[in-house]
Scaffold this motif. Structure first.
Motif, mmCIF file in Angstrom:
data_model
loop_
_atom_site.group_PDB
_atom_site.id
_atom_site.type_symbol
_atom_site.label_atom_id
_atom_site.label_comp_id
_atom_site.label_asym_id
_atom_site.label_seq_id
_atom_site.Cartn_x
_atom_site.Cartn_y
_atom_site.Cartn_z
ATOM 1 N N ALA A 92 7.146 -0.914 6.454
ATOM 2 C CA ALA A 92 6.261 -1.779 6.548
ATOM 3 C C ALA A 92 6.438 -2.740 6.942
ATOM 4 O O ALA A 92 5.644 -3.649 7.031
ATOM 5 C CB ALA A 92 5.848 -2.078 4.613
ATOM 6 N N ASP A 130 -0.603 -2.580 8.203
ATOM 7 C CA ASP A 130 -0.677 -1.329 7.400
ATOM 8 C C ASP A 130 -0.780 -0.707 8.183
ATOM 9 O O ASP A 130 -0.554 0.390 7.578
ATOM 10 C CB ASP A 130 -0.338 -1.777 6.012
ATOM 11 C CG ASP A 130 -2.351 -2.073 5.592
ATOM 12 O OD1 ASP A 130 -3.187 -3.043 6.347
ATOM 13 O OD2 ASP A 130 -3.725 -0.705 5.779
ATOM 14 N N LYS A 186 0.410 -0.851 0.324
ATOM 15 C CA LYS A 186 0.095 -0.257 0.352
ATOM 16 C C LYS A 186 0.857 1.099 0.356
ATOM 17 O O LYS A 186 0.540 2.148 -0.474
ATOM 18 C CB LYS A 186 -0.590 -0.300 1.372
ATOM 19 C CG LYS A 186 -2.336 -0.839 1.040
ATOM 20 C CD LYS A 186 -2.765 -0.082 1.808
ATOM 21 C CE LYS A 186 -4.294 -1.373 2.244
ATOM 22 N NZ LYS A 186 -5.391 -1.087 2.759
#
Length: 151
Positions: free
Chosen positions: A132, A138, A48
């Protein structure tokens, strides 16, 4: 300023889900881009954070594939254009998954993120990408990026 929505999806199920979600955007005349990814684990965790570099728009709303837009998104875009990023607090913001940050940290919903292209916003996404792998979530790594950059 060109505005649009992006989706990141991996696998037939999530690509189809993103297409259904994008169909709702047509009612509002919002341009949208579906970016198909190869690895769903990378998409769910660190992937993401790639959205900043993948968007073709100056002002973007990232939407998870299961999102349904029910109204005009102008306010979110205006806030991102004014402040850089417009986000909401995550529903489970008390999860305290940001162990690398001392004290309490707010987690944000990473399923809907409005942002504009600018160096300070790029830094948030760079720090998010770098962190991450630290968390298995996330939202926790995004919260850490917001905290570390002082955004």
């Amino acid at each position: 300023m060109k505005r649009g929505a992006i989706y990141l999806a991996s696998g037939e199920r999530f690509v189809a889900e993103a297409r259904r979600s994008a169909a709702h955007l047509d009612a509002f005349g919002l341009d949208h881009t579906l970016i198909e990814r190869d690895n769903i684990e990378a998409q769910a965790l660190g992937g993401k954070s790639d959205m900043y570099g993948l968007t073709p728009y100056e002002s973007t709303v990232f939407l998870d594939t299961d999102t349904r837009v029910l109204g005009d998104l102008t306010f979110g875009f205006e806030m991102a254009e004014r402040h850089g990023i417009a986000i909401a607090i995550a529903p489970a913001c008390w999860a305290r998954r940001t162990g690398a940050v001392s004290g309490d940290e707010v987690e944000y919903n990473t399923g809907v993120i409005f942002f504009r292209k600018s160096p300070d916003v790029a830094e948030v996404f760079d720090v998010w990408r770098a962190n991450a792998g630290i968390h298995r979530n996330d939202q926790a790594s995004f919260a850490l990026a917001i905290a570390k950059t002082g955004f």
